[in-house]
Design a protein around this motif. Structure first.
Motif, PDB file in Angstrom:
ATOM      1  N   ALA A 145       0.825  -1.205   0.000  1.00  0.00           N
ATOM      2  CA  ALA A 145       0.000   0.000   0.000  1.00  0.00           C
ATOM      3  C   ALA A 145       0.862   1.259   0.000  1.00  0.00           C
ATOM      4  CB  ALA A 145      -0.928  -0.007   1.217  1.00  0.00           C
ATOM      5  N   ALA A 146       1.937   1.232   0.780  1.00  0.00           N
ATOM      6  CA  ALA A 146       2.840   2.391   0.807  1.00  0.00           C
ATOM      7  C   ALA A 146       3.509   2.595  -0.540  1.00  0.00           C
ATOM      8  CB  ALA A 146       3.879   2.196   1.905  1.00  0.00           C
ATOM      9  N   LEU A 147       3.903   1.497  -1.182  1.00  0.00           N
ATOM     10  CA  LEU A 147       4.573   1.595  -2.478  1.00  0.00           C
ATOM     11  C   LEU A 147       3.638   2.142  -3.549  1.00  0.00           C
ATOM     12  CD1 LEU A 147       7.217   0.954  -3.991  1.00  0.00           C
ATOM     13  CD2 LEU A 147       6.293  -1.314  -4.467  1.00  0.00           C
ATOM     14  N   LEU A 148       2.370   1.756  -3.494  1.00  0.00           N
ATOM     15  CA  LEU A 148       1.415   2.181  -4.523  1.00  0.00           C
ATOM     16  C   LEU A 148       0.896   3.592  -4.285  1.00  0.00           C
ATOM     17  CD1 LEU A 148      -0.637  -1.133  -4.888  1.00  0.00           C
ATOM     18  CD2 LEU A 148       1.042  -0.208  -6.498  1.00  0.00           C
ATOM     19  N   THR A 149       0.782   3.996  -3.032  1.00  0.00           N
ATOM     20  CA  THR A 149       0.165   5.288  -2.719  1.00  0.00           C
ATOM     21  C   THR A 149       1.163   6.348  -2.259  1.00  0.00           C
ATOM     22  OG1 THR A 149      -0.252   4.655  -0.409  1.00  0.00           O
ATOM     23  CG2 THR A 149      -1.942   4.098  -2.037  1.00  0.00           C
ATOM     24  N   GLY A 150       2.378   5.932  -1.919  1.00  0.00           N
ATOM     25  CA  GLY A 150       3.333   6.895  -1.372  1.00  0.00           C
ATOM     26  C   GLY A 150       2.998   7.324   0.040  1.00  0.00           C
ATOM     27  N   SER A 151       2.255   6.501   0.766  1.00  0.00           N
ATOM     28  CA  SER A 151       1.807   6.864   2.114  1.00  0.00           C
ATOM     29  C   SER A 151       2.903   6.591   3.135  1.00  0.00           C
ATOM     30  CB  SER A 151       0.549   6.075   2.474  1.00  0.00           C
ATOM     31  OG  SER A 151       0.232   6.229   3.841  1.00  0.00           O
ATOM     32  N   ARG A 152       3.282   7.636   3.865  1.00  0.00           N
ATOM     33  CA  ARG A 152       4.244   7.461   4.954  1.00  0.00           C
ATOM     34  C   ARG A 152       3.611   6.707   6.118  1.00  0.00           C
ATOM     35  NH1 ARG A 152       5.631   9.988   0.410  1.00  0.00           N
ATOM     36  NH2 ARG A 152       7.462  11.340   0.596  1.00  0.00           N
ATOM     37  N   GLY A 153       2.310   6.919   6.328  1.00  0.00           N
ATOM     38  CA  GLY A 153       1.630   6.208   7.400  1.00  0.00           C
ATOM     39  C   GLY A 153       1.574   4.715   7.148  1.00  0.00           C
ATOM     40  N   ALA A 154       1.297   4.317   5.910  1.00  0.00           N
ATOM     41  CA  ALA A 154       1.289   2.889   5.578  1.00  0.00           C
ATOM     42  C   ALA A 154       2.676   2.288   5.741  1.00  0.00           C
ATOM     43  CB  ALA A 154       0.776   2.691   4.160  1.00  0.00           C
ATOM     44  N   LEU A 155       3.709   3.047   5.404  1.00  0.00           N
ATOM     45  CA  LEU A 155       5.071   2.570   5.628  1.00  0.00           C
ATOM     46  C   LEU A 155       5.339   2.375   7.109  1.00  0.00           C
ATOM     47  CD1 LEU A 155       7.890   1.889   4.524  1.00  0.00           C
ATOM     48  CD2 LEU A 155       8.455   4.321   4.699  1.00  0.00           C
ATOM     49  N   ALA A 156       4.830   3.295   7.936  1.00  0.00           N
ATOM     50  CA  ALA A 156       4.996   3.155   9.383  1.00  0.00           C
ATOM     51  C   ALA A 156       4.313   1.890   9.893  1.00  0.00           C
ATOM     52  CB  ALA A 156       4.438   4.385  10.099  1.00  0.00           C
ATOM     53  N   VAL A 157       3.092   1.633   9.406  1.00  0.00           N
ATOM     54  CA  VAL A 157       2.378   0.413   9.804  1.00  0.00           C
ATOM     55  C   VAL A 157       3.171  -0.820   9.377  1.00  0.00           C
ATOM     56  CG1 VAL A 157       0.271  -0.934   9.466  1.00  0.00           C
ATOM     57  CG2 VAL A 157       0.141   1.544   9.762  1.00  0.00           C
ATOM     58  N   SER A 158       3.716  -0.789   8.169  1.00  0.00           N
ATOM     59  CA  SER A 158       4.494  -1.924   7.670  1.00  0.00           C
ATOM     60  C   SER A 158       5.732  -2.176   8.523  1.00  0.00           C
ATOM     61  CB  SER A 158       4.901  -1.664   6.218  1.00  0.00           C
ATOM     62  OG  SER A 158       5.773  -2.664   5.751  1.00  0.00           O
ATOM     63  N   LEU A 159       6.436  -1.115   8.893  1.00  0.00           N
ATOM     64  CA  LEU A 159       7.659  -1.281   9.679  1.00  0.00           C
ATOM     65  C   LEU A 159       7.354  -1.721  11.107  1.00  0.00           C
ATOM     66  CD1 LEU A 159       9.729   1.766   8.384  1.00  0.00           C
ATOM     67  CD2 LEU A 159      10.110  -0.654   7.892  1.00  0.00           C
ATOM     68  N   VAL A 160       6.249  -1.236  11.674  1.00  0.00           N
ATOM     69  CA  VAL A 160       5.860  -1.694  13.013  1.00  0.00           C
ATOM     70  C   VAL A 160       5.551  -3.185  12.991  1.00  0.00           C
ATOM     71  CG1 VAL A 160       4.063  -1.525  14.775  1.00  0.00           C
ATOM     72  CG2 VAL A 160       5.060   0.550  13.832  1.00  0.00           C
ATOM     73  N   ALA A 161       4.780  -3.632  11.988  1.00  0.00           N
ATOM     74  CA  ALA A 161       4.468  -5.054  11.875  1.00  0.00           C
ATOM     75  C   ALA A 161       5.731  -5.879  11.648  1.00  0.00           C
ATOM     76  CB  ALA A 161       3.466  -5.276  10.739  1.00  0.00           C
ATOM     77  N   ALA A 162       6.645  -5.366  10.829  1.00  0.00           N
ATOM     78  CA  ALA A 162       7.897  -6.088  10.583  1.00  0.00           C
ATOM     79  C   ALA A 162       8.748  -6.167  11.843  1.00  0.00           C
ATOM     80  CB  ALA A 162       8.673  -5.408   9.458  1.00  0.00           C
ATOM     81  N   SER A 163       8.740  -5.113  12.657  1.00  0.00           N
ATOM     82  CA  SER A 163       9.500  -5.132  13.903  1.00  0.00           C
ATOM     83  C   SER A 163       8.939  -6.167  14.878  1.00  0.00           C
ATOM     84  CB  SER A 163       9.494  -3.739  14.539  1.00  0.00           C
ATOM     85  OG  SER A 163      10.121  -2.790  13.693  1.00  0.00           O
ATOM     86  N   ILE A 164       7.604  -6.225  14.969  1.00  0.00           N
ATOM     87  CA  ILE A 164       6.986  -7.244  15.828  1.00  0.00           C
ATOM     88  C   ILE A 164       7.318  -8.638  15.306  1.00  0.00           C
ATOM     89  CG2 ILE A 164       4.790  -8.127  16.708  1.00  0.00           C
ATOM     90  CD1 ILE A 164       3.688  -5.291  16.492  1.00  0.00           C
ATOM     91  N   TRP A 165       7.290  -8.789  13.996  1.00  0.00           N
ATOM     92  CA  TRP A 165       7.626 -10.084  13.378  1.00  0.00           C
ATOM     93  C   TRP A 165       9.035 -10.530  13.729  1.00  0.00           C
ATOM     94  CZ3 TRP A 165      10.791  -9.951   8.638  1.00  0.00           C
ATOM     95  CH2 TRP A 165      11.076 -11.218   8.146  1.00  0.00           C
ATOM     96  N   THR A 166      10.013  -9.647  13.581  1.00  0.00           N
ATOM     97  CA  THR A 166      11.391 -10.053  13.851  1.00  0.00           C
ATOM     98  C   THR A 166      11.632 -10.282  15.337  1.00  0.00           C
ATOM     99  OG1 THR A 166      13.699  -9.528  13.387  1.00  0.00           O
ATOM    100  CG2 THR A 166      12.321  -7.691  14.072  1.00  0.00           C
ATOM    101  N   CYS A 167      10.968  -9.513  16.201  1.00  0.00           N
ATOM    102  CA  CYS A 167      11.125  -9.749  17.645  1.00  0.00           C
ATOM    103  C   CYS A 167      10.554 -11.112  18.042  1.00  0.00           C
ATOM    104  CB  CYS A 167      10.439  -8.630  18.432  1.00  0.00           C
ATOM    105  SG  CYS A 167      11.264  -7.024  18.338  1.00  0.00           S
ATOM    106  N   MET A 168       9.424 -11.496  17.441  1.00  0.00           N
ATOM    107  CA  MET A 168       8.833 -12.794  17.746  1.00  0.00           C
ATOM    108  C   MET A 168       9.697 -13.926  17.219  1.00  0.00           C
ATOM    109  SD  MET A 168       4.789 -11.968  17.065  1.00  0.00           S
ATOM    110  CE  MET A 168       4.235 -13.503  17.782  1.00  0.00           C
ATOM    111  N   ARG A 169      10.235 -13.773  16.031  1.00  0.00           N
ATOM    112  CA  ARG A 169      11.121 -14.800  15.483  1.00  0.00           C
ATOM    113  C   ARG A 169      12.393 -14.924  16.309  1.00  0.00           C
ATOM    114  NH1 ARG A 169       7.653 -17.803  13.015  1.00  0.00           N
ATOM    115  NH2 ARG A 169       7.109 -17.248  10.861  1.00  0.00           N
ATOM    116  N   THR A 170      12.938 -13.809  16.759  1.00  0.00           N
ATOM    117  CA  THR A 170      14.137 -13.847  17.586  1.00  0.00           C
ATOM    118  C   THR A 170      13.850 -14.495  18.924  1.00  0.00           C
ATOM    119  OG1 THR A 170      14.922 -11.813  16.523  1.00  0.00           O
ATOM    120  CG2 THR A 170      15.963 -12.430  18.596  1.00  0.00           C
TER     121      THR A 170
END
Length: 423
Positions: A145-170
């Motif tokens: 969504a961030a790539l298609l719309t240029g939304s900084r907020g969508a990028l923030a949501v993506s990075l937050v989810a990715a951070s939770i993902w990597t913390c859980m995997r670790t």
């Protein structure tokens, strides 16, 4: 740093120079015409509209949650799809009418609804309880969504989810380095570079911290202090930021400057952690070098090298001192004593010198964040030395007095050397 304040200051300077006869009116007009237009500011109406939109979305979610068990599964799924379609349509309309902030907000809400949809669909159909995988799927969808719309907020949501993902995997596999997050982060950093957005650069820099902190806390380093591993991450972030900013590109300058700011503050924070936690957590051993993974040490060395490469490219003496500050923080780990009878005076001295180098580096390069980070680091290190649990308070006071004398002598030398360099 902020376009509006810079323009106001430039306008005042141009008016003063024109009044003093330093520049001609035609030259001042040419400078004003060469400047790009300022981005539209967020006015009161936009703020009220954002609050109203959030309230309507919250009311909708609360109503659906209150009647969730009474709604058929197919209708639940349709509601989720309708939420994403409506937010997407509203975002497209706002973007077409030039309301970019509201369009960004709609894309962000759509990304959040997408994540809620993943969780609720998994709950409805009793899918496998792989929460980390769900977070990765949420991150991928939000990033699209961030790539298609240029939304900084969508990028923030993506990075937050990715951070939770990597913390859980670790957490699930503490002895395995979770490298997939690095690939995700590099893609996000490339997007921030392409956008040439300071907000996106801040988001990318912040997203790197949870991965490194989780990695440092969860890995078994045979008793080594996690702050030493954190120091290598701060070194790499700081040095890489300086090196990227040295590239001949405005996009690289914007991204690298933001990364170096976070790296400087991370380096100061790590210096304080080394002083305040090592004596209480580490069990002193017979060896002189704490056991650290090779990859972490190589990251720290790379940070020093990148900072020095940046200094060679830009010819800025402040960046040489920044490289010295990084190296001194890293050297403090092997300088920690192996004997239980003494205190780590050389490590204390290395950290104080590192923070002093950080302050002087910021002053020479006119980098205010570096100066602030250095002063905070000096205050934290001095406080840690003064109130350390172990050792003699009299000896620590003597050490601080000696360090003060050395600092005064260093200031005297700088006062004589800097004028010759034209500073």
């Amino acid at each position: 740093m902020f376009d509006k304040s810079y323009r106001q200051r430039l306008e005042a300077d141009l008016a003063q120079w024109e009044a003093d006869g330093v520049i001609a009116p035609a030259a001042a007009a040419s400078i004003r015409n060469a400047l790009p237009p300022l981005p539209a500011a967020i006015n009161v109406a936009v703020v009220v509209a954002i609050v109203g939109g959030l309230l309507i979305a919250a009311a909708f979610l609360a109503f659906v949650a209150a009647h969730w068990t009474e709604i058929a599964r197919l209708l639940r799924f349709a509601i989720l799809l309708a939420g994403m379609v409506v937010t997407g349509a509203l975002g497209a309309w706002f973007a077409a009418t030039g309301r970019n902030v509201l369009a960004d907000l709609c894309a962000s809400i759509g990304a959040i609804i997408f994540g809620a949809g993943i969780a609720l669909v998994g709950q409805m159909y009793h899918l496998g309880e792989d929460f980390a995988g769900g977070m990765l799927l949420w991150s991928i969808g939000s990033f699209a969504a961030a790539l298609l719309t240029g939304s900084r907020g969508a990028l923030a949501v993506s990075l937050v989810a990715a951070s939770i993902w990597t913390c859980m995997r670790t957490y699930d596999a503490p002895d395995v380095l979770h490298l997939p997050f690095v690939a995700v982060w590099l893609i996000a950093a490339s997007l921030a570079f392409a956008w040439n957005s300071r907000a996106a650069a801040h988001l990318v820099a912040l997203a790197l911290l949870p991965w490194w902190i989780a990695t440092s806390l969860r890995f078994e380093f045979d008793g080594a202090q996690p702050s030493f591993a954190l120091a290598n991450g701060a070194a790499l972030l700081f040095g890489a930021g300086l090196a990227i900013a040295a590239a001949p590109s405005p996009r690289a300058l914007r991204l690298g400057t933001v990364l170096s700011i976070y790296g400087a503050f991370a380096l100061a924070g790590v210096a304080v952690l080394e002083v305040t936690t090592v004596d209480d957590i580490i069990r002193l051993r017979t060896g002189t070098v704490p056991s650290e993974p090779l990859w972490a040490i190589l990251c720290g060395v790379a940070g020093v090298i990148l900072a020095l490469v940046s200094a060679a490219i830009t010819r800025r003496p402040g960046e040489v001192l920044a490289g010295c500050a990084i190296g001194l923080v890293l050297v403090a780990a092997p300088l920690w004593p192996a004997s239980t009878a003494g205190e780590p005076w050389f490590a204390y001295a290395a950290l104080l010198c590192a923070m002093l180098c950080l302050v002087v580096s910021g002053m020479l390069d006119a980098a205010r964040p570096r100066i602030v980070a250095g002063w905070l680091g000096i205050a934290g290190v001095i406080a840690g030395i003064t109130w350390a649990v172990k050792g003699s308070l009299l000896r620590r006071s003597a050490f601080l007095a000696a360090a003060g004398v050395v600092a005064v002598l260093f200031a005297t030398a700088l006062d004589r050397v800097l004028p010759r360099a034209g500073r």
